[in-house]
Design an enzyme around this catalytic site. Structure first.
Site, PDB file in Angstrom:
ATOM      1  N   GLU A  73       0.947  -1.270   0.010  1.00  0.00           N
ATOM      2  CA  GLU A  73      -0.120   0.004   0.152  1.00  0.00           C
ATOM      3  C   GLU A  73       0.962   1.266   0.026  1.00  0.00           C
ATOM      4  OE1 GLU A  73      -3.869  -1.489   2.112  1.00  0.00           O
ATOM      5  OE2 GLU A  73      -2.443  -0.914   3.515  1.00  0.00           O
TER       6      GLU A  73
ATOM      7  N   GLU B  74      -3.351 -10.001   4.047  1.00  0.00           N
ATOM      8  CA  GLU B  74      -4.116  -9.610   5.281  1.00  0.00           C
ATOM      9  C   GLU B  74      -5.097 -10.663   5.094  1.00  0.00           C
ATOM     10  OE1 GLU B  74      -2.135  -5.736   4.123  1.00  0.00           O
ATOM     11  OE2 GLU B  74      -2.606  -7.627   3.153  1.00  0.00           O
TER      12      GLU B  74
END
Length: 260
Positions: A111, A131
């Protein structure tokens, strides 16, 4: 305690190196420090380009520091200016940012890389959003990634956590160029120097238009430009640099950009 960042400033370029052994993970304190560094970069007229990279040859950044979380860092804690890593929510950042991925780039590290404008990678770099395997959401990546690469590839990464090597990442357009580990830094600085020699007011206009127009219809965005509703575009059109560009072209010489 040693600083989690190594900072280098040269030729109007800021290089920020994550240096938190063993994996360059980011805890709340590091995120806040990064936020201050990138805010200062945004506001410093002497700096034109930033590089974000990781120390060592194995990790760029795996994202959130789970060990720090186990010791009490709250996942919804104070990340500081610019949000996680200081970049992805930093308002008004109208200067080019290069991510140099020198190893494992996953989770919040990916990210962070997606917050850059150009991504270069070593040939051994790998990318993932794991995740899903820990029952959490890659929130920023869920917003950004399907807009950057083919939808089905982005969704596969988000839904399964599978890894991409550098070659596949380049094939899908996730990264710009692949280099050997030995040449990554040299090529990153070569690009940074090229950008640092360019017109900063034009870069600012490009970044604002691209950012603001992302969720607008083409004609609406174009109307905002023609109606003088982009501050950076108006500043460019009234600047010494625009006159300098025209004069340099007419005089067949390289322009000297002053950023005003």
């Amino acid at each position: 305690m040693a600083s989690p960042l190594k900072i280098r400033k040269e030729n109007r370029i800021l290089e920020v190196t994550l240096d938190r052994p063993k994996a360059n993970a980011i805890d709340l304190e590091t995120s806040r420090i990064m936020g201050e560094v990138f805010t200062n970069f945004r506001d410093d007229p002497e700096l034109r380009v930033a590089i974000i990279t990781g120390a060592g040859g194995k990790f760029f950044c795996p994202g959130w520091d789970l060990k720090a979380a186990a010791d009490g860092d709250a996942v919804d804690g104070d990340y500081g200016k610019g949000g996680f890593g200081g970049l992805q929510e930093l308002r008004g950042l109208n200067k080019p940012v290069i991510a140099a991925i020198n190893g494992i780039c996953c989770g919040g590290g990916l990210e962070l890389a997606l917050s850059a404008d150009v991504i270069l990678a070593a040939d051994h770099a790998t990318f993932a959003l794991p995740e899903i395997r820990s029952g959490t959401v890659a929130d920023a990546a869920s917003i950004k990634l399907p807009k950057r690469i083919p939808y089905h590839i982005a969704m596969e990464m988000l839904l399964t956590g599978r890894w991409l090597d550098a070659e596949e990442a380049a094939r899908w357009g996730l990264i710009n160029h692949i280099h050997s580990p030995e040449r990554l830094k040299e090529e990153t600085w070569k690009l940074a120097n090229l950008l640092a020699s360019g017109p900063p007011l034009v870069y600012a206009a490009i970044k604002e238009v691209v950012r603001e127009a992302e969720d607008m219809k083409f004609q609406d965005a174009l109307n905002r430009i023609t109606k003088s509703q982009f501050e950076t575009v108006e500043r460019l059109y009234r600047s010494e640099d625009q006159l300098e560009g025209a004069r340099a072209f007419a005089e067949k010489r390289d322009p000297v950009w002053k950023g005003r």
